[in-house]
Structures are given as C-alpha cells and as structure tokens.
Design a protein around this motif. Structure first.
Motif, PDB file in Angstrom:
ATOM      1  N   ILE A   7       0.827  -1.210   0.000  1.00 52.47           N
ATOM      2  CA  ILE A   7       0.000   0.000   0.000  1.00 52.47           C
ATOM      3  C   ILE A   7       0.861   1.260   0.000  1.00 52.47           C
ATOM      4  O   ILE A   7       0.473   2.292  -0.567  1.00 52.47           O
ATOM      5  CB  ILE A   7      -0.993  -0.003   1.187  1.00 52.47           C
ATOM      6  CG1 ILE A   7      -2.100   1.023   0.939  1.00 52.47           C
ATOM      7  CG2 ILE A   7      -0.282   0.274   2.502  1.00 52.47           C
ATOM      8  CD1 ILE A   7      -3.267   0.901   1.877  1.00 52.47           C
ATOM      9  N   THR A   8       2.070   1.163   0.578  1.00 53.66           N
ATOM     10  CA  THR A   8       2.983   2.304   0.542  1.00 53.66           C
ATOM     11  C   THR A   8       3.451   2.573  -0.879  1.00 53.66           C
ATOM     12  O   THR A   8       3.507   3.726  -1.322  1.00 53.66           O
ATOM     13  CB  THR A   8       4.197   2.057   1.457  1.00 53.66           C
ATOM     14  OG1 THR A   8       3.742   1.852   2.794  1.00 53.66           O
ATOM     15  CG2 THR A   8       5.158   3.239   1.419  1.00 53.66           C
ATOM     16  N   VAL A   9       3.807   1.506  -1.602  1.00 51.63           N
ATOM     17  CA  VAL A   9       4.227   1.653  -3.008  1.00 51.63           C
ATOM     18  C   VAL A   9       3.101   2.275  -3.832  1.00 51.63           C
ATOM     19  O   VAL A   9       3.329   3.181  -4.648  1.00 51.63           O
ATOM     20  CB  VAL A   9       4.642   0.295  -3.600  1.00 51.63           C
ATOM     21  CG1 VAL A   9       4.838   0.405  -5.119  1.00 51.63           C
ATOM     22  CG2 VAL A   9       5.919  -0.206  -2.943  1.00 51.63           C
ATOM     23  N   LEU A  10       1.872   1.812  -3.621  1.00 50.58           N
ATOM     24  CA  LEU A  10       0.735   2.377  -4.355  1.00 50.58           C
ATOM     25  C   LEU A  10       0.562   3.865  -4.047  1.00 50.58           C
ATOM     26  O   LEU A  10       0.339   4.677  -4.951  1.00 50.58           O
ATOM     27  CB  LEU A  10      -0.548   1.613  -4.016  1.00 50.58           C
ATOM     28  CG  LEU A  10      -0.651   0.188  -4.549  1.00 50.58           C
ATOM     29  CD1 LEU A  10      -1.932  -0.479  -4.052  1.00 50.58           C
ATOM     30  CD2 LEU A  10      -0.626   0.180  -6.075  1.00 50.58           C
ATOM     31  N   CYS A  11       0.676   4.225  -2.769  1.00 50.89           N
ATOM     32  CA  CYS A  11       0.539   5.635  -2.391  1.00 50.89           C
ATOM     33  C   CYS A  11       1.650   6.484  -2.998  1.00 50.89           C
ATOM     34  O   CYS A  11       1.418   7.635  -3.402  1.00 50.89           O
ATOM     35  CB  CYS A  11       0.535   5.778  -0.873  1.00 50.89           C
ATOM     36  SG  CYS A  11      -0.994   5.207  -0.083  1.00 50.89           S
ATOM     37  N   ILE A  12       2.866   5.921  -3.088  1.00 55.18           N
ATOM     38  CA  ILE A  12       3.980   6.642  -3.720  1.00 55.18           C
ATOM     39  C   ILE A  12       3.669   6.891  -5.199  1.00 55.18           C
ATOM     40  O   ILE A  12       3.872   7.995  -5.726  1.00 55.18           O
ATOM     41  CB  ILE A  12       5.298   5.864  -3.563  1.00 55.18           C
ATOM     42  CG1 ILE A  12       5.760   5.889  -2.105  1.00 55.18           C
ATOM     43  CG2 ILE A  12       6.385   6.452  -4.468  1.00 55.18           C
ATOM     44  CD1 ILE A  12       6.939   4.976  -1.814  1.00 55.18           C
ATOM     45  N   ILE A  13       3.158   5.859  -5.873  1.00 58.80           N
ATOM     46  CA  ILE A  13       2.818   5.995  -7.303  1.00 58.80           C
ATOM     47  C   ILE A  13       1.728   7.045  -7.494  1.00 58.80           C
ATOM     48  O   ILE A  13       1.821   7.914  -8.369  1.00 58.80           O
ATOM     49  CB  ILE A  13       2.371   4.640  -7.878  1.00 58.80           C
ATOM     50  CG1 ILE A  13       3.565   3.670  -7.927  1.00 58.80           C
ATOM     51  CG2 ILE A  13       1.775   4.807  -9.283  1.00 58.80           C
ATOM     52  CD1 ILE A  13       3.190   2.248  -8.277  1.00 58.80           C
ATOM     53  N   TYR A  14       0.695   6.992  -6.657  1.00 61.37           N
ATOM     54  CA  TYR A  14      -0.383   7.982  -6.764  1.00 61.37           C
ATOM     55  C   TYR A  14       0.133   9.376  -6.408  1.00 61.37           C
ATOM     56  O   TYR A  14      -0.302  10.376  -6.994  1.00 61.37           O
ATOM     57  CB  TYR A  14      -1.542   7.620  -5.839  1.00 61.37           C
ATOM     58  CG  TYR A  14      -2.129   6.238  -6.061  1.00 61.37           C
ATOM     59  CD1 TYR A  14      -1.920   5.544  -7.246  1.00 61.37           C
ATOM     60  CD2 TYR A  14      -2.886   5.611  -5.061  1.00 61.37           C
ATOM     61  CE1 TYR A  14      -2.443   4.275  -7.441  1.00 61.37           C
ATOM     62  CE2 TYR A  14      -3.420   4.349  -5.249  1.00 61.37           C
ATOM     63  CZ  TYR A  14      -3.191   3.678  -6.434  1.00 61.37           C
ATOM     64  OH  TYR A  14      -3.710   2.423  -6.620  1.00 61.37           O
ATOM     65  N   GLY A  15       1.078   9.428  -5.462  1.00 62.11           N
ATOM     66  CA  GLY A  15       1.670  10.707  -5.085  1.00 62.11           C
ATOM     67  C   GLY A  15       2.460  11.320  -6.234  1.00 62.11           C
ATOM     68  O   GLY A  15       2.405  12.532  -6.467  1.00 62.11           O
ATOM     69  N   ILE A  16       3.203  10.473  -6.961  1.00 64.26           N
ATOM     70  CA  ILE A  16       3.922  10.951  -8.146  1.00 64.26           C
ATOM     71  C   ILE A  16       2.930  11.479  -9.173  1.00 64.26           C
ATOM     72  O   ILE A  16       3.157  12.514  -9.810  1.00 64.26           O
ATOM     73  CB  ILE A  16       4.782   9.819  -8.755  1.00 64.26           C
ATOM     74  CG1 ILE A  16       5.915   9.431  -7.791  1.00 64.26           C
ATOM     75  CG2 ILE A  16       5.362  10.242 -10.106  1.00 64.26           C
ATOM     76  CD1 ILE A  16       6.678   8.183  -8.212  1.00 64.26           C
ATOM     77  N   GLY A  17       1.809  10.766  -9.314  1.00 65.95           N
ATOM     78  CA  GLY A  17       0.767  11.224 -10.230  1.00 65.95           C
ATOM     79  C   GLY A  17       0.244  12.590  -9.857  1.00 65.95           C
ATOM     80  O   GLY A  17       0.066  13.464 -10.711  1.00 65.95           O
ATOM     81  N   ASP A  18       0.019  12.806  -8.563  1.00 66.19           N
ATOM     82  CA  ASP A  18      -0.439  14.115  -8.079  1.00 66.19           C
ATOM     83  C   ASP A  18       0.621  15.198  -8.326  1.00 66.19           C
ATOM     84  O   ASP A  18       0.301  16.333  -8.704  1.00 66.19           O
ATOM     85  CB  ASP A  18      -0.740  14.046  -6.580  1.00 66.19           C
ATOM     86  CG  ASP A  18      -2.187  13.675  -6.297  1.00 66.19           C
ATOM     87  OD1 ASP A  18      -3.031  13.843  -7.194  1.00 66.19           O
ATOM     88  OD2 ASP A  18      -2.458  13.215  -5.176  1.00 66.19           O
ATOM     89  N   PHE A  19       1.880  14.846  -8.109  1.00 63.99           N
ATOM     90  CA  PHE A  19       2.975  15.801  -8.289  1.00 63.99           C
ATOM     91  C   PHE A  19       3.063  16.253  -9.747  1.00 63.99           C
ATOM     92  O   PHE A  19       3.144  17.455 -10.041  1.00 63.99           O
ATOM     93  CB  PHE A  19       4.301  15.168  -7.857  1.00 63.99           C
ATOM     94  CG  PHE A  19       5.497  16.063  -8.046  1.00 63.99           C
ATOM     95  CD1 PHE A  19       5.795  17.045  -7.109  1.00 63.99           C
ATOM     96  CD2 PHE A  19       6.319  15.923  -9.153  1.00 63.99           C
ATOM     97  CE1 PHE A  19       6.901  17.875  -7.287  1.00 63.99           C
ATOM     98  CE2 PHE A  19       7.417  16.749  -9.332  1.00 63.99           C
ATOM     99  CZ  PHE A  19       7.715  17.726  -8.402  1.00 63.99           C
ATOM    100  N   VAL A  20       3.029  15.283 -10.663  1.00 56.36           N
ATOM    101  CA  VAL A  20       3.096  15.608 -12.096  1.00 56.36           C
ATOM    102  C   VAL A  20       1.869  16.418 -12.506  1.00 56.36           C
ATOM    103  O   VAL A  20       1.965  17.379 -13.276  1.00 56.36           O
ATOM    104  CB  VAL A  20       3.208  14.326 -12.943  1.00 56.36           C
ATOM    105  CG1 VAL A  20       3.123  14.650 -14.436  1.00 56.36           C
ATOM    106  CG2 VAL A  20       4.519  13.594 -12.639  1.00 56.36           C
ATOM    107  N   SER A  21       0.706  16.032 -11.993  1.00 56.67           N
ATOM    108  CA  SER A  21      -0.523  16.766 -12.306  1.00 56.67           C
ATOM    109  C   SER A  21      -0.411  18.225 -11.876  1.00 56.67           C
ATOM    110  O   SER A  21      -0.781  19.144 -12.611  1.00 56.67           O
ATOM    111  CB  SER A  21      -1.719  16.106 -11.618  1.00 56.67           C
ATOM    112  OG  SER A  21      -2.890  16.880 -11.776  1.00 56.67           O
ATOM    113  N   ALA A  22       0.106  18.451 -10.670  1.00 52.75           N
ATOM    114  CA  ALA A  22       0.252  19.818 -10.166  1.00 52.75           C
ATOM    115  C   ALA A  22       1.252  20.616 -10.997  1.00 52.75           C
ATOM    116  O   ALA A  22       1.027  21.784 -11.319  1.00 52.75           O
ATOM    117  CB  ALA A  22       0.683  19.789  -8.706  1.00 52.75           C
TER     118      ALA A  22
END
Length: 395
Positions: A7-22
């Motif tokens: 779940i940590t890896v998934l959150c990191i991936i989603y976090g990268i997605g949020d970062f790129v989106s921003a």
C-alpha cells in the motif's frame, strides 16, 4: 509483497501522479500518470499481486457506495434540474460513438471489432462484460479479450483530452469570475449553496450539534443512506442501477438535512477512501501484457480514435445547440472514457491548478463538477449498458 509495503508503493505511485498533475497544471492527470507508471511497472517486474497484497480491492469495492452517496451531498435538486443539457449531450455522445464506429469502423478495423468496441468505449466494466459474453457465445474469444483491454487502456485517451479541455474551461470560468461577470445567464454557473445560505435554509432534519459531528457518526449516517440506496435499487430489480440510486438518495439525504454537505471531507475520510477506490480501477492493468497489446494494437488504437471522433462530432453539434462551450461539451462526452471517480478527480485537479484562491477554485468547481458527475453517470452507468444491449445483437 508485504501488505504495508504494497500500500505504501501504491501511495507513492499515486503521489507521483499528483505531483506531475500539479506541475503540469493537470494537463497530465494523476489517473493518467499513475496508469502509465503501473502499466510499465507490471511489465518490468512490479508484482501483479500488489493490489491483493495491499488489501485495497475488497474495501474499494465497498467504498464506491460511500463515495457516490457522498457525491450526492455535493449536489442539490436544483443542481440536477439545471443539468438537463448535460444529460442530452451525454446521451448524444454515446449515440455518436455507436453510430460512428458502426458506419465508419468496419472498413478500417473490421465489423466485429467495431461492434465489440463501441459499448466498452462508451462505458466500462459492465458494458465490456456484456460484449465479452456475447463474443464468447459466438466463439470469438479474441474479441472478449479486446473488450476487456479497451476498458484497461481507454483512460489513456480520455484523461489527457478531458484534462486539457477542462483546464481551458476552468481558465474561462476563472476570468469571468475575476471580471465580476459571473451569472447564470452568461455561463450557466450553478453555485452550490453557500455556508450562509445553508444556515438560513430550514431542513426537515436539523443539523447535528458540532460535538456530535464525529467521523464515526458521519460515516454511520452515510453508510445507512448508501444501504437504503442499494435496497431501493433492488426493489426496481436493478432497473435503476444501485450506484445511480446511491447518488439520488445522497442528494435527498442532504436536502432533508440527514446528511451534511461534503460529508466525507467533514469525516476526514475522503483521501484514504480514494486510495482504495482508484486501486480498483488500476487493478485492470494487471491483465494488459505486452504480447496482448501488440496482437490487437491496431484495432485497439483505431477503435478508440474513432470513438473519440464520434464523441467530438456529437458533443460539438449538441453542445453548440445548447449553448455550451466546445471545451465543456467535449469534456462531457469524453467522460465516457473514464467515468467516476475520474470525473470527480479531474474536476478537482483543474480547479486547484487554475484557481489562485479559494473563491476562484470554488467558482470553477461549481461550474465543472456537477456537469462532469452527471455526464459520467449518464455515459458509463446508463447509456453504455443500453448501447451494449443493442450492439451485442449485431455480431
């Protein structure tokens, strides 16, 4: 993989997605970026059991009822009445997909691929399941896989288009807001009731005192309403989809005062719930191997491009007649390629990216979110299933 690590890896991936989106002002949405990372990751060794290991799929399947009921608390009956134009554009865009693929698709990708493609493009899992079963009944196993892969990859086409167009629409709304020209006549802006208005409006059920608006109590109330939605849908023999019913009872719950506006945010539960929910969407990517994609790459890409053309033509024509901007009209049609929660996530992304203060963000969200939510339900949940019932008979 260990559950905590997964779940940590998934959150990191989603976090990268949020970062790129921003960083890209939501031109590349979180959903699109995360999808690419996961797809490539599975091909180079990321365990395909990561979603099971993280124990997110079962919870995500349950949380969708909570989240859709929560979506209802962001809208009102007044909002829905004012979205009839969105409903018309949504229905027209799905019809455009079916007609365009049926008429133009056969010479390019073959009749069977064209028929199998239209419902999944206009919807999602349910439409793909209907077409897959129909294909298997005819002995067309490859078409069943094809229908599934459309659902897996269609977001790659839908997310960027919707993000770019909604970004432009958000700037238009923001500029009008800044110039104090916002009015229902000029852009159809439908303000969600303000806090002061909510206090003045008498509800059938008075609001709970602040000390009783705890996370557990708010979620308990939300769960009760979601269960009622499922039971009511069952009484119609699921003629009304259970998730559509959750949306309806969520709106009713807010209107009578039983549910608070934006209830999951008030319960501090929205962020984690979204982790579980988007994981259910991304889990489909575990099926897409490089070999499978190569074998059906041409009909897959061609059908999605043709579907987008059908959406664009129908949405533009109907949107122009109804007075919508071309960006908003096409975005409504393109919602067929991802539906909820993509409609909710992308709307919030562009509002946060374009709005420079809370009032601007809220003005953008009030204009975009109701349209995108309604369009997502109309295309993915309702219209695509109807289209699948028609197209499956054409094999």
């Amino acid at each position: 993989m260990d559950g905590l690590l997964a779940i940590t890896v998934l959150c990191i991936i989603y976090g990268i997605g949020d970062f790129v989106s921003a960083k890209t002002k939501s031109i590349f949405s979180m959903l699109f970026v995360s999808s690419v990372i996961l797809l490539v990751g599975f091909w180079v060794g990321l365990p395909k059991t990561i979603f099971d290991d993280a124990l997110v799929l079962g919870i995500g399947g349950i949380m969708i009822a909570f989240l859709i009921t929560h979506m209802g608390t962001l809208m009102s009956f007044k909002d829905l009445k004012e979205q009839w134009k969105t409903v018309v554009i949504s229905l027209g865009s799905v019809a455009g997909i079916g007609i365009f693929l049926f008429l133009v698709g056969p010479p390019i990708i073959g009749k069977e691929y064209a028929i199998a493609a239209a419902p999944p493009i206009s919807g999602g899992v349910v439409a793909a399941m209907i077409m897959g079963e129909a294909a298997k009944a005819k002995g067309l196993e490859s078409l069943a896989v094809f229908s599934t892969l459309i659902v897996v990859v269609q977001g790659f086409f839908g997310y960027p288009v919707a993000s770019i167009l909604l970004n432009r629409e958000a700037k238009r709304v923001r500029d009008i807001h800044r110039n104090n020209l916002v009015s229902k006549e000029s852009i159809g802006l439908n303000e969600v009731a303000s806090t002061s208005e909510e206090k003045k409006t008498k509800k059938l059920i008075p609001p709970l005192p602040k000390e009783f608006q705890t996370s557990f109590i708010l979620l308990a109330k939300l769960g009760i309403v979601a269960v009622i939605g499922f039971k009511l849908a069952a009484l119609t023999n699921n003629f009304v989809n259970k998730f559509v019913m959750c949306l309806i009872v969520g709106i009713i719950g807010r209107e009578i005062g039983f549910l608070e506006e934006d209830i999951m945010t008030k319960a501090n539960a929205l962020g984690l719930a979204m982790v579980f929910l988007v994981s259910n969407i991304f889990a489909n990517l575990t099926q897409a191997t490089p070999e499978m994609l190569i074998d059906i790459l041409w009909p897959l890409v061609a059908s999605l491009v043709l579907g987008l053309i059908g959406i664009t033509i129908a949405s533009l024509l109907i949107g122009k007649l109804l007075g919508y901007s071309k960006e908003m009209a096409i975005s409504i049609g393109v919602s067929a390629l991802f539906g909820f929660p993509g409609t909710f996530i992308i709307s919030n992304e562009v509002a946060n990216a374009v709005g420079e203060n809370e009032k601007e963000k809220q003005a953008i969200l009030n204009e975009i979110l109701p349209k995108m939510l309604v369009s997502g339900f109309m295309t993915v949940t309702i219209s695509s299933v109807i289209l699948a019932g028609i197209m499956e008979k054409l094999f």
